[in-house]
Design a protein around this motif. Structure first.
Motif, mmCIF file in Angstrom:
data_model
loop_
_atom_site.group_PDB
_atom_site.id
_atom_site.type_symbol
_atom_site.label_atom_id
_atom_site.label_comp_id
_atom_site.label_asym_id
_atom_site.label_seq_id
_atom_site.Cartn_x
_atom_site.Cartn_y
_atom_site.Cartn_z
ATOM 1 N N PHE A 7 45.642 43.267 47.194
ATOM 2 C CA PHE A 7 44.998 44.484 46.709
ATOM 3 C C PHE A 7 45.333 44.727 45.242
ATOM 4 O O PHE A 7 44.455 45.060 44.439
ATOM 5 N N VAL A 8 46.592 44.545 44.871
ATOM 6 C CA VAL A 8 47.015 44.819 43.498
ATOM 7 C C VAL A 8 46.305 43.902 42.515
ATOM 8 O O VAL A 8 45.769 44.350 41.496
ATOM 9 N N THR A 9 46.260 42.604 42.819
ATOM 10 C CA THR A 9 45.612 41.672 41.892
ATOM 11 C C THR A 9 44.105 41.906 41.832
ATOM 12 O O THR A 9 43.490 41.802 40.761
ATOM 13 N N LEU A 10 43.506 42.253 42.973
ATOM 14 C CA LEU A 10 42.071 42.560 42.977
ATOM 15 C C LEU A 10 41.783 43.814 42.158
ATOM 16 O O LEU A 10 40.825 43.854 41.373
ATOM 17 N N LYS A 11 42.619 44.844 42.339
ATOM 18 C CA LYS A 11 42.382 46.106 41.641
ATOM 19 C C LYS A 11 42.567 45.938 40.135
ATOM 20 O O LYS A 11 41.790 46.492 39.337
#
Length: 221
Positions: A7-11
């Motif tokens: 989620f963090v890398t996608l966001k």
């Protein structure tokens, strides 16, 4: 994107490039990433994690235009989505991800009769499904052949056939939360969606100008 896609890398990626996203695609990706993030917060609650990841999948693939004009069976819509993704997957990230997990959740899910639809049709007395065991073995051979051929669309279609049965069990009240009798398929299903969904969304962000369809319930002021 290298390493584990979360989620963090996608966001972070979305925030960096979203100014160039078409409005409908931006909304679709924003929604999918939000549900991936919620799923990651579930810890060992595999039921909730699977359901949140399935919502992320719906946000990513479902095209309102198809359902409004001429309704398309969901499995056909899945295949269309997989076809678009794999055509754009030059590095074969999807295939490699399935290969890395094949000996774990993918194989275990495919060997589980409780997410094989003809098994339940036979159990419920539907005529013509007495040969469900033969179909079960044929499905395993079909998957092995598709995997050998590198046919990612067929591989995903077969995997999501099983995941769709699991989705129905959970969403339609056919299972008890945290039940001991269906732990294996819920755990494995959540694991599969957990490593595939971030790749799907990441590929979409790499190709924002593709026609990803009209998302359901657009924001209306």
């Amino acid at each position: 994107m290298t390493g584990q896609t979360t989620f963090v890398t996608l966001k972070e990626k979305q925030r960096a490039i979203r100014a160039g996203f078409p409005q409908t695609m931006g909304l679709r990706v924003h929604r999918a990433i939000s549900w991936i993030g919620r799923a990651e917060a579930c810890g060992e609650d595999h039921d909730a994690r699977f359901i949140f990841l399935w919502i992320a999948f719906n946000a990513a693939y479902a095209d309102e235009r198809e359902f409004l004009s001429a309704p398309v069976p969901e499995r056909d819509a899945f295949r269309d989505f997989f076809g678009r993704l794999t055509a754009l997957d030059a590095e074969r990230r999807i295939y490699k991800a399935v290969w890395q997990r094949f000996s774990g959740p993918v194989r275990l899910l495919l060997e589980n009769r409780y997410v094989f639809n003809p098994f339940w049709q036979h159990h419920n007395g539907i005529a013509g499904c007495e040969d469900w065991e033969d179909r079960f073995r044929l499905s395993a051979r079909t998957f092995a052949r598709a995997f050998q051929d590198g046919d990612s669309v067929r591989v995903l279609s077969l995997v999501f056939d099983r995941l769709y049965v699991l989705r129905n069990q959970l969403v339609h009240g056919g299972a008890t939360w945290n039940s001991a009798v269906n732990r294996a398929q819920v755990r494995d299903g959540a694991a599969i969606l957990g490593f595939l969904m971030p790749i799907f969304v990441d590929l979409m962000m790499d190709h924002p100008q593709e026609d990803w369809g009209q998302p359901f319930y657009p924001v209306v002021s």
